[in-house]
Design a protein around this motif. Structure first.
Motif, PDB file in Angstrom:
ATOM      1  N   SER A 144       0.820  -1.222   0.000  1.00  0.00           N
ATOM      2  CA  SER A 144       0.000   0.000   0.000  1.00  0.00           C
ATOM      3  C   SER A 144       0.850   1.267   0.000  1.00  0.00           C
ATOM      4  O   SER A 144       0.366   2.336  -0.356  1.00  0.00           O
ATOM      5  CB  SER A 144      -0.949  -0.001   1.198  1.00  0.00           C
ATOM      6  N   MET A 145       2.116   1.159   0.373  1.00  0.00           N
ATOM      7  CA  MET A 145       2.970   2.352   0.451  1.00  0.00           C
ATOM      8  C   MET A 145       3.280   2.940  -0.930  1.00  0.00           C
ATOM      9  O   MET A 145       3.305   4.153  -1.090  1.00  0.00           O
ATOM     10  CB  MET A 145       4.269   2.031   1.176  1.00  0.00           C
ATOM     11  N   GLY A 146       3.533   2.095  -1.905  1.00  0.00           N
ATOM     12  CA  GLY A 146       3.900   2.575  -3.246  1.00  0.00           C
ATOM     13  C   GLY A 146       2.885   3.517  -3.860  1.00  0.00           C
ATOM     14  O   GLY A 146       3.237   4.627  -4.284  1.00  0.00           O
ATOM     15  N   PRO A 147       1.606   3.125  -3.919  1.00  0.00           N
ATOM     16  CA  PRO A 147       0.609   4.033  -4.497  1.00  0.00           C
ATOM     17  C   PRO A 147       0.484   5.358  -3.737  1.00  0.00           C
ATOM     18  O   PRO A 147       0.253   6.401  -4.346  1.00  0.00           O
ATOM     19  CB  PRO A 147      -0.689   3.236  -4.419  1.00  0.00           C
ATOM     20  N   MET A 148       0.660   5.318  -2.416  1.00  0.00           N
ATOM     21  CA  MET A 148       0.594   6.569  -1.645  1.00  0.00           C
ATOM     22  C   MET A 148       1.736   7.501  -2.041  1.00  0.00           C
ATOM     23  O   MET A 148       1.517   8.690  -2.281  1.00  0.00           O
ATOM     24  CB  MET A 148       0.656   6.283  -0.145  1.00  0.00           C
ATOM     25  N   ILE A 149       2.936   6.967  -2.114  1.00  0.00           N
ATOM     26  CA  ILE A 149       4.095   7.797  -2.468  1.00  0.00           C
ATOM     27  C   ILE A 149       3.945   8.342  -3.891  1.00  0.00           C
ATOM     28  O   ILE A 149       4.242   9.510  -4.162  1.00  0.00           O
ATOM     29  CB  ILE A 149       5.410   7.021  -2.282  1.00  0.00           C
ATOM     30  N   GLN A 150       3.470   7.502  -4.809  1.00  0.00           N
ATOM     31  CA  GLN A 150       3.239   7.972  -6.190  1.00  0.00           C
ATOM     32  C   GLN A 150       2.218   9.102  -6.208  1.00  0.00           C
ATOM     33  O   GLN A 150       2.396  10.097  -6.908  1.00  0.00           O
ATOM     34  CB  GLN A 150       2.767   6.826  -7.074  1.00  0.00           C
ATOM     35  N   GLU A 151       1.147   8.954  -5.431  1.00  0.00           N
ATOM     36  CA  GLU A 151       0.125   9.991  -5.347  1.00  0.00           C
ATOM     37  C   GLU A 151       0.736  11.301  -4.835  1.00  0.00           C
ATOM     38  O   GLU A 151       0.448  12.383  -5.363  1.00  0.00           O
ATOM     39  CB  GLU A 151      -0.995   9.526  -4.418  1.00  0.00           C
ATOM     40  N   HIS A 197      -5.317   7.221  -1.669  1.00  0.00           N
ATOM     41  CA  HIS A 197      -4.636   5.960  -1.372  1.00  0.00           C
ATOM     42  C   HIS A 197      -4.399   5.760   0.130  1.00  0.00           C
ATOM     43  O   HIS A 197      -4.463   4.639   0.620  1.00  0.00           O
ATOM     44  CB  HIS A 197      -3.317   5.866  -2.148  1.00  0.00           C
ATOM     45  N   HIS A 198      -4.157   6.850   0.861  1.00  0.00           N
ATOM     46  CA  HIS A 198      -3.942   6.702   2.297  1.00  0.00           C
ATOM     47  C   HIS A 198      -5.228   6.295   3.001  1.00  0.00           C
ATOM     48  O   HIS A 198      -5.228   5.406   3.849  1.00  0.00           O
ATOM     49  CB  HIS A 198      -3.396   7.980   2.934  1.00  0.00           C
ATOM     50  N   LEU A 199      -6.306   6.945   2.674  1.00  0.00           N
ATOM     51  CA  LEU A 199      -7.574   6.648   3.336  1.00  0.00           C
ATOM     52  C   LEU A 199      -7.978   5.187   3.125  1.00  0.00           C
ATOM     53  O   LEU A 199      -8.404   4.505   4.063  1.00  0.00           O
ATOM     54  CB  LEU A 199      -8.658   7.592   2.810  1.00  0.00           C
ATOM     55  N   ALA A 232      -5.916   2.623   2.481  1.00  0.00           N
ATOM     56  CA  ALA A 232      -4.991   1.770   3.235  1.00  0.00           C
ATOM     57  C   ALA A 232      -5.293   1.828   4.732  1.00  0.00           C
ATOM     58  O   ALA A 232      -5.251   0.805   5.429  1.00  0.00           O
ATOM     59  CB  ALA A 232      -3.550   2.197   2.956  1.00  0.00           C
ATOM     60  N   TRP A 233      -5.594   3.005   5.236  1.00  0.00           N
ATOM     61  CA  TRP A 233      -5.887   3.192   6.652  1.00  0.00           C
ATOM     62  C   TRP A 233      -7.133   2.405   7.051  1.00  0.00           C
ATOM     63  O   TRP A 233      -7.147   1.682   8.049  1.00  0.00           O
ATOM     64  CB  TRP A 233      -6.076   4.679   6.915  1.00  0.00           C
ATOM     65  N   LYS A 234      -8.181   2.520   6.246  1.00  0.00           N
ATOM     66  CA  LYS A 234      -9.423   1.790   6.539  1.00  0.00           C
ATOM     67  C   LYS A 234      -9.215   0.284   6.467  1.00  0.00           C
ATOM     68  O   LYS A 234      -9.701  -0.461   7.319  1.00  0.00           O
ATOM     69  CB  LYS A 234     -10.526   2.228   5.577  1.00  0.00           C
ATOM     70  N   THR A 235      -8.490  -0.171   5.472  1.00  0.00           N
ATOM     71  CA  THR A 235      -8.220  -1.608   5.329  1.00  0.00           C
ATOM     72  C   THR A 235      -7.427  -2.117   6.525  1.00  0.00           C
ATOM     73  O   THR A 235      -7.750  -3.167   7.090  1.00  0.00           O
ATOM     74  CB  THR A 235      -7.466  -1.896   4.013  1.00  0.00           C
ATOM     75  N   PHE A 236      -6.398  -1.393   6.929  1.00  0.00           N
ATOM     76  CA  PHE A 236      -5.594  -1.815   8.077  1.00  0.00           C
ATOM     77  C   PHE A 236      -6.459  -1.904   9.329  1.00  0.00           C
ATOM     78  O   PHE A 236      -6.428  -2.900  10.062  1.00  0.00           O
ATOM     79  CB  PHE A 236      -4.427  -0.855   8.311  1.00  0.00           C
ATOM     80  N   ASN A 237      -7.241  -0.866   9.594  1.00  0.00           N
ATOM     81  CA  ASN A 237      -8.066  -0.850  10.800  1.00  0.00           C
ATOM     82  C   ASN A 237      -9.136  -1.938  10.791  1.00  0.00           C
ATOM     83  O   ASN A 237      -9.443  -2.513  11.830  1.00  0.00           O
ATOM     84  CB  ASN A 237      -8.700   0.524  11.001  1.00  0.00           C
TER      85      ASN A 237
END
Length: 171
Positions: free
Chosen positions: A41-48, A90-92, A94-99
């Protein structure tokens, strides 16, 4: 590969900024189905972030640790970092999926630390390095008179009590 800049350089960035450190830790190597999605999930966030500089993101560096990945990020302001955390596509996700799926277990951990540099005071030195860290997120300038010591570069004046008159021999 970035070009090495010979000699001593220091980073200059005007005004306040934020240093944000975020990372993951794999706690159970055999639970690949738990930690791999977090790492991916980190890659798409950094690209964004790199694609949308108006978000306030300046730069990031990635480090592999013994059990995971850490990122050091530089942001223009805390408000912009917080806005991305709560609204970045992308962060939102990933955050929701993790939680929802992973927070209750302990196969993978996450952490972050946020440092607000409100008065702009900071210090850096890069010797025979390509642009790195804050020096990549801002501008590099040769170390000159009045910037020989860490204390001077941080804008605290003088050589400091018990501090040598220079961090390194002049280049």
């Amino acid at each position: 590969m970035a070009k090495v800049i010979p000699g001593r350089q220091t980073a200059r960035i005007e005004g306040p900024f934020v240093v944000f450190i975020i990372g993951t830790r794999v706690n159970k190597w055999y639970a690949v189905h738990k930690w791999l999605p977090v790492l991916r999930s980190m890659g798409p966030m950094i690209q964004e972030l790199y694609s949308n500089k108006e978000l306030g993101f300046l730069d990031a560096s990635v480090s592999l640790t013994g059990r995971g990945v850490s990122l050091v990020q530089y942001w223009r302001s805390y408000d912009q970092l917080e806005q991305y955390a709560r609204g970045g596509e992308h962060h939102l996700k990933a955050w929701k999926t993790f939680n929802r799926k992973l927070r209750a277990g302990n196969a993978v951990g996450i952490y972050h630390e946020t440092y607000l540099v409100e008065n702009g005071a900071h210090e850096s030195i890069y010797v025979n390095m390509p642009p790195t860290g804050l020096g990549r997120a801002s501008e590099l300038h040769p170390v000159g008179a009045g910037g020989e010591t860490s204390r001077q570069r941080a804008g605290l004046g003088g050589a400091g009590q018990g501090e040598p008159s220079a961090d390194l021999p002049p280049s």
